[in-house]
Each structure stands twice: as C-alpha cells, then as structure tokens.
Design a protein around this motif. Structure first.
Motif, PDB file in Angstrom:
ATOM      1  N   ALA A 174       0.317   1.284   5.901  1.00 12.50           N
ATOM      2  CA  ALA A 174       0.735  -0.121   5.911  1.00 12.50           C
ATOM      3  C   ALA A 174       1.005  -0.648   4.510  1.00 12.50           C
ATOM      4  CB  ALA A 174      -0.331  -0.978   6.590  1.00 12.50           C
ATOM      5  N   VAL A 175       0.339  -0.073   3.514  1.00 12.54           N
ATOM      6  CA  VAL A 175       0.558  -0.506   2.133  1.00 12.54           C
ATOM      7  C   VAL A 175       1.982  -0.191   1.696  1.00 12.54           C
ATOM      8  CG1 VAL A 175      -0.182  -0.206  -0.269  1.00 12.54           C
ATOM      9  CG2 VAL A 175      -1.879  -0.239   1.573  1.00 12.54           C
ATOM     10  N   THR A 176       2.489   0.957   2.129  1.00 10.82           N
ATOM     11  CA  THR A 176       3.857   1.330   1.766  1.00 10.82           C
ATOM     12  C   THR A 176       4.858   0.317   2.303  1.00 10.82           C
ATOM     13  OG1 THR A 176       3.293   3.683   1.767  1.00 10.82           O
ATOM     14  CG2 THR A 176       5.621   3.117   1.949  1.00 10.82           C
ATOM     15  N   ALA A 177       4.721  -0.071   3.567  1.00  9.52           N
ATOM     16  CA  ALA A 177       5.640  -1.045   4.166  1.00  9.52           C
ATOM     17  C   ALA A 177       5.579  -2.376   3.431  1.00  9.52           C
ATOM     18  CB  ALA A 177       5.300  -1.241   5.640  1.00  9.52           C
ATOM     19  N   THR A 178       4.362  -2.828   3.119  1.00  7.98           N
ATOM     20  CA  THR A 178       4.204  -4.094   2.392  1.00  7.98           C
ATOM     21  C   THR A 178       4.791  -3.994   0.994  1.00  7.98           C
ATOM     22  OG1 THR A 178       2.165  -4.528   3.621  1.00  7.98           O
ATOM     23  CG2 THR A 178       2.540  -5.814   1.620  1.00  7.98           C
ATOM     24  N   ALA A 179       4.544  -2.864   0.341  1.00  4.03           N
ATOM     25  CA  ALA A 179       5.051  -2.678  -1.019  1.00  4.03           C
ATOM     26  C   ALA A 179       6.575  -2.659  -1.050  1.00  4.03           C
ATOM     27  CB  ALA A 179       4.493  -1.390  -1.614  1.00  4.03           C
ATOM     28  N   LEU A 180       7.203  -2.030  -0.059  1.00  6.33           N
ATOM     29  CA  LEU A 180       8.666  -1.985  -0.022  1.00  6.33           C
ATOM     30  C   LEU A 180       9.254  -3.372   0.221  1.00  6.33           C
ATOM     31  CD1 LEU A 180       9.283   1.360   1.892  1.00  6.33           C
ATOM     32  CD2 LEU A 180       9.583   0.898  -0.552  1.00  6.33           C
ATOM     33  N   SER A 181       8.589  -4.170   1.044  1.00  6.27           N
ATOM     34  CA  SER A 181       9.034  -5.552   1.237  1.00  6.27           C
ATOM     35  C   SER A 181       8.910  -6.334  -0.066  1.00  6.27           C
ATOM     36  CB  SER A 181       8.199  -6.225   2.330  1.00  6.27           C
ATOM     37  OG  SER A 181       8.361  -5.582   3.572  1.00  6.27           O
ATOM     38  N   ALA A 182       7.800  -6.127  -0.759  1.00 11.71           N
ATOM     39  CA  ALA A 182       7.606  -6.795  -2.050  1.00 11.71           C
ATOM     40  C   ALA A 182       8.661  -6.348  -3.048  1.00 11.71           C
ATOM     41  CB  ALA A 182       6.207  -6.483  -2.584  1.00 11.71           C
ATOM     42  N   LEU A 183       9.055  -5.069  -2.972  1.00  8.04           N
ATOM     43  CA  LEU A 183      10.077  -4.546  -3.876  1.00  8.04           C
ATOM     44  C   LEU A 183      11.408  -5.260  -3.667  1.00  8.04           C
ATOM     45  CD1 LEU A 183      10.354  -2.206  -6.015  1.00  8.04           C
ATOM     46  CD2 LEU A 183      11.348  -0.865  -4.166  1.00  8.04           C
ATOM     47  N   GLY A 184      11.756  -5.510  -2.387  1.00  9.15           N
ATOM     48  CA  GLY A 184      13.008  -6.214  -2.106  1.00  9.15           C
ATOM     49  C   GLY A 184      12.999  -7.636  -2.610  1.00  9.15           C
ATOM     50  N   ILE A 191       0.495  -3.214  -4.822  1.00  3.44           N
ATOM     51  CA  ILE A 191       1.574  -4.146  -4.477  1.00  3.44           C
ATOM     52  C   ILE A 191       1.992  -4.960  -5.698  1.00  3.44           C
ATOM     53  CG2 ILE A 191       2.143  -6.188  -3.102  1.00  3.44           C
ATOM     54  CD1 ILE A 191       0.317  -4.947  -0.903  1.00  3.44           C
ATOM     55  N   ILE A 192       1.021  -5.357  -6.527  1.00  2.00           N
ATOM     56  CA  ILE A 192       1.342  -6.101  -7.745  1.00  2.00           C
ATOM     57  C   ILE A 192       2.203  -5.251  -8.682  1.00  2.00           C
ATOM     58  CG2 ILE A 192       0.358  -7.060  -9.876  1.00  2.00           C
ATOM     59  CD1 ILE A 192      -2.022  -8.007  -8.176  1.00  2.00           C
ATOM     60  N   LEU A 193       1.814  -3.996  -8.865  1.00  2.00           N
ATOM     61  CA  LEU A 193       2.568  -3.110  -9.754  1.00  2.00           C
ATOM     62  C   LEU A 193       3.975  -2.844  -9.222  1.00  2.00           C
ATOM     63  CD1 LEU A 193      -0.196  -0.528 -10.747  1.00  2.00           C
ATOM     64  CD2 LEU A 193       0.823  -2.303 -12.190  1.00  2.00           C
ATOM     65  N   VAL A 194       4.092  -2.649  -7.923  1.00  2.00           N
ATOM     66  CA  VAL A 194       5.412  -2.426  -7.329  1.00  2.00           C
ATOM     67  C   VAL A 194       6.290  -3.668  -7.500  1.00  2.00           C
ATOM     68  CG1 VAL A 194       6.624  -2.130  -5.138  1.00  2.00           C
ATOM     69  CG2 VAL A 194       4.693  -0.657  -5.694  1.00  2.00           C
ATOM     70  N   THR A 195       5.689  -4.836  -7.392  1.00  2.00           N
ATOM     71  CA  THR A 195       6.444  -6.080  -7.575  1.00  2.00           C
ATOM     72  C   THR A 195       6.971  -6.201  -9.001  1.00  2.00           C
ATOM     73  OG1 THR A 195       5.104  -7.190  -5.890  1.00  2.00           O
ATOM     74  CG2 THR A 195       6.318  -8.594  -7.423  1.00  2.00           C
ATOM     75  N   ILE A 196       6.133  -5.895  -9.973  1.00  2.00           N
ATOM     76  CA  ILE A 196       6.567  -5.950 -11.378  1.00  2.00           C
ATOM     77  C   ILE A 196       7.644  -4.898 -11.636  1.00  2.00           C
ATOM     78  CG2 ILE A 196       5.838  -5.678 -13.780  1.00  2.00           C
ATOM     79  CD1 ILE A 196       3.042  -6.618 -12.885  1.00  2.00           C
ATOM     80  N   TRP A 197       7.407  -3.704 -11.108  1.00  2.90           N
ATOM     81  CA  TRP A 197       8.386  -2.620 -11.258  1.00  2.90           C
ATOM     82  C   TRP A 197       9.740  -3.029 -10.661  1.00  2.90           C
ATOM     83  CZ3 TRP A 197       7.998   1.553  -6.975  1.00  2.90           C
ATOM     84  CH2 TRP A 197       9.121   2.382  -6.979  1.00  2.90           C
ATOM     85  N   GLY A 198       9.752  -3.572  -9.455  1.00  2.00           N
ATOM     86  CA  GLY A 198      11.004  -3.973  -8.813  1.00  2.00           C
ATOM     87  C   GLY A 198      11.708  -5.086  -9.559  1.00  2.00           C
TER      88      GLY A 198
END
Length: 393
Positions: A246-256, A303-310
């Motif tokens: 579930a973390v992957t799905a949330t992280a990908l949404s955050a990335l978008g 999720i925070i790191l993925v958001t910054i990365w995106g």
C-alpha cells in the motif's frame, strides 16, 4: 487571412493551456495501454508480454522517426504541423479502436508514436516564440503541466474507464479529446513560420557542435535515466526495505501530485536563476536517493522522500528545457527533436541500468547505484553553463 506571429506577444494563458492540452493528449495516448494491457491481451489472444509491444514499439518509433521527420517538415508552418500531428494521433487511435487483430492495433500505435515525436519537437520551441523571453520558463511550466496531468490523471482515469466500459471505449474518449485539442490549436494559436529556404542546411548538426548543447542534453538524459531507474523498481525497492504494498500506491500518487508542485515552482522561478535551480534540483534528487537507502525507512518518511524527489525531478525538466532552448538559439526546433530522442533513451537506459544494479548489488542499494548517473548529470550541467558564461564574456 491567417495572422503570422513575427515576435513574442504578452504572456497568453489560453494559448499556453492549448499547448498543455496537446501535451496531455500525447502522454495519455502513450501510457494508456499500460493500464489496459490485460484487457487488450485477452481480446487479441496474445500474452501480456506480447501486448507490451503496444508500449515498447511506440517508444522505438519515436526514437527512429523524430529526427528525419523534423528535417522533412522543417519548412512547414508550425501551427499547421501541430494540427497535422494531432490528426495523426487521432488516426492512430482510431486504427487501434477499430483493429480486428493485434497486428493492425500495433500499426495504429506506430502512427501515434511517430506523431508523438513530432509534437514534442515543436511544443517547447512554440512556447519560446509566443511568450516574452523573460517568461519562457513560466510558459514551459504551463506547457509541461499538461504532460504531467496526462501521467497523473489522464492515464488513471482512462484506465478506470476502460475497465468499466471496455478498453476500446476508453480510446474512443481519448480520440474525442485529441480532436478537440486539434481544433483548439487551429483556432487559438498564432501561425509561426517554419525554416526559411535560405536557412542552414543542417541546423541540428550546427547546434549539436556548440559547446553547451551536447553536455546539457546528456545531463538531461542522465537525470531521466536516474529517475526511471528507480521508478521501474520502486515496488521491489519498498518491499526490500520492509514496506507494505500500500505504501507504493500512496507514494506513486504523491509522486504525481509532487510533479505538479515541481512544475509550479519552476514556473515562478526567475529565468535568471535557471542554472542554480537546475543544480539544486539535481542535488535534491541525489539527497533523496541517499536518504532512501541509508538508515531506517518507515512509511511516512518514504512518502516524504518520494514527494521531494518528484518535485525536484519535474522542476528539473522545465529547467533543462529552458537551458536547451537558450543554448541552441535559432536552431531550437531542430535540437528539440534530439530532446525527444534523449528522453526516450533516458527512459530505456534507466530501466536497463536499474535492472543491472539490482542484479549486481541488490534492490536495497539501487538508489545509491543511481547516484552515479546524477553525479554525471551534475558535472555536465556545470560544464555546459560554464561554457555559456565564457562564451558570453
């Protein structure tokens, strides 16, 4: 009588939103089969790997057709060319919708792929011609928002529609959106002349020989490769770090969502800050990759790191495009055909490099391995801008 644009007009939001709509249609066309591969493979009685050719062949045809088609159409007025590419998208999509077998469906995707390369070779230079120089970065940010929405919204919505009403219906809706985009381009954008008969015979070669252009293109390719190297294996990486699916799905949404934020940040960044902003975005991506691999990684921190990365990655696309336009000067349209190739190469190379890194080092060390690409990109960015500063003295 058609009005031809000879000099940039004041910042025009409606015109830029039309360009964004064209980008939205193209990216949705490219990626929509990904979410519908199972339905498509079942109907055509091919494996999902075989159906994957609808995506892979699309990318391959972009790489092999964009430069020759750009040279062939260099003298065609730009608005007329953009309408023609959108019509080609429409035709390719309708061929896919009506396809009685997989071979015809693949042919339709090849038509759309050729159109994709042509459209993206024109979009960014079009922005630079219809807005004042000081607003180019802002204009590019508006234009890139369309492609980002295609990834974050168009593809998921089309996938949901296809799963509910059939994959062909989803592409019919996409064809309608493409037709609307073509009409908007024809009615709302100013005409821009193509190359004049007396122009240099090889503007692409001329620009690529400039000391700044190739380093900048290569730097962008490496950044794209680093991004997709991790994106391709993000599910495996999170699983390897002990996180739930579930973390992957949330992280990908955050990335978008982060991609939209990154484009906004790039748009409000002053044009004169493009070099430091590009360097900072690359450093931010590198910092996120280090943090993902080192120390404890819980769901919130991931999720925070993925958001910054995106955010950093999407902003860097705008900054890279701004730099390419600035370095290539009057040969911007020719060089932008090479940009399309560079991005496709980056996507493919990133997946290959990522796979090799996973095999050699393990998936947990993947972000650290990708730092090699980001470091090379950073060196080339500094080099390219150093050449430009020296040349302007």
């Amino acid at each position: 009588m058609t009005k031809t644009l000879l000099s940039p007009a004041p910042f025009n939001w409606p015109q830029l939103l039309v360009l964004a709509a064209a980008g939205f249609v193209s990216v949705t066309t490219e990626l929509l089969p990904v979410g519908l591969l199972t339905l498509i493979s079942n109907e055509f009685e091919v494996s999902e790997v075989g159906a994957g050719l609808l995506v892979a062949a699309y990318s391959v045809i972009v790489v092999f057709t964009v430069i020759p088609l750009s040279r062939l159409t260099s003298r065609v007025p730009r608005r007329r060319l953009m309408v023609a590419t959108l019509i080609a998208f429409l035709v390719g999509t309708l061929v896919l919708v009506a396809a009685p077998n997989f071979q015809i469906a693949l042919f339709g995707r090849l038509i759309s792929g050729a159109a994709h390369g042509m459209l993206w070779s024109v979009l960014a230079p079009y922005v630079s011609r219809i807005v004042p120089t000081k607003d180019v970065t802002k204009g590019l940010a508006v234009m890139f928002s369309g492609s980002t929405l295609g990834l974050a919204a168009g593809t998921p919505l089309g996938t949901s529609l296809g799963q509910l009403l059939g994959w062909r219906f989803a592409f019919v809706v996409l064809a309608g959106a493409t037709a609307v985009a073509a009409i908007l381009v024809r009615c709302m954008l100013p005409e821009i002349p193509g190359a004049t008969p007396g122009a240099h015979a090889s503007p692409l070669l001329t620009a690529l020989r400039m000391p700044c252009v190739m380093p900048q293109l290569t730097a962008w390719t490496l950044q794209v490769a680093a991004h997709f190297g991790l994106m391709t294996y993000i599910s495996s990486f999170f699983a390897g770090r002990g996180l739930l699916p579930a973390v992957t799905a949330t992280a990908l949404s955050a990335l978008g969502l982060a991609a939209l934020a990154g484009i906004w940040i790039a748009g409000v960044t002053a044009h004169r800050l493009n070099k430091p902003a590009l360097i900072i975005s690359c450093v931010m991506m590198a910092a996120c990759y280090i943090a993902l691999s080192v120390g404890r990684l819980d769901s919130l921190w991931a999720i925070i790191l993925v958001t910054i990365w995106g955010t950093a990655q999407s902003a860097s696309n705008v900054f890279n495009q701004t730099a390419v336009l600035a370095f290539s000067g009057p040969n911007a349209e020719a060089v932008n055909s090479m940009v399309v190739v560079a991005i496709q190469i980056g996507i493919t190379a990133g997946s290959i490099f990522g796979g090799a890194a996973v095999q050699a080092l393990g998936v947990e060390q993947l972000p650290l391995a990708l730092l090699v690409l980001l470091t090379g990109s950073l060196i080339l960015v500094v080099r390219a801008h150093g050449f430009q500063i020296a040349r302007n003295r």
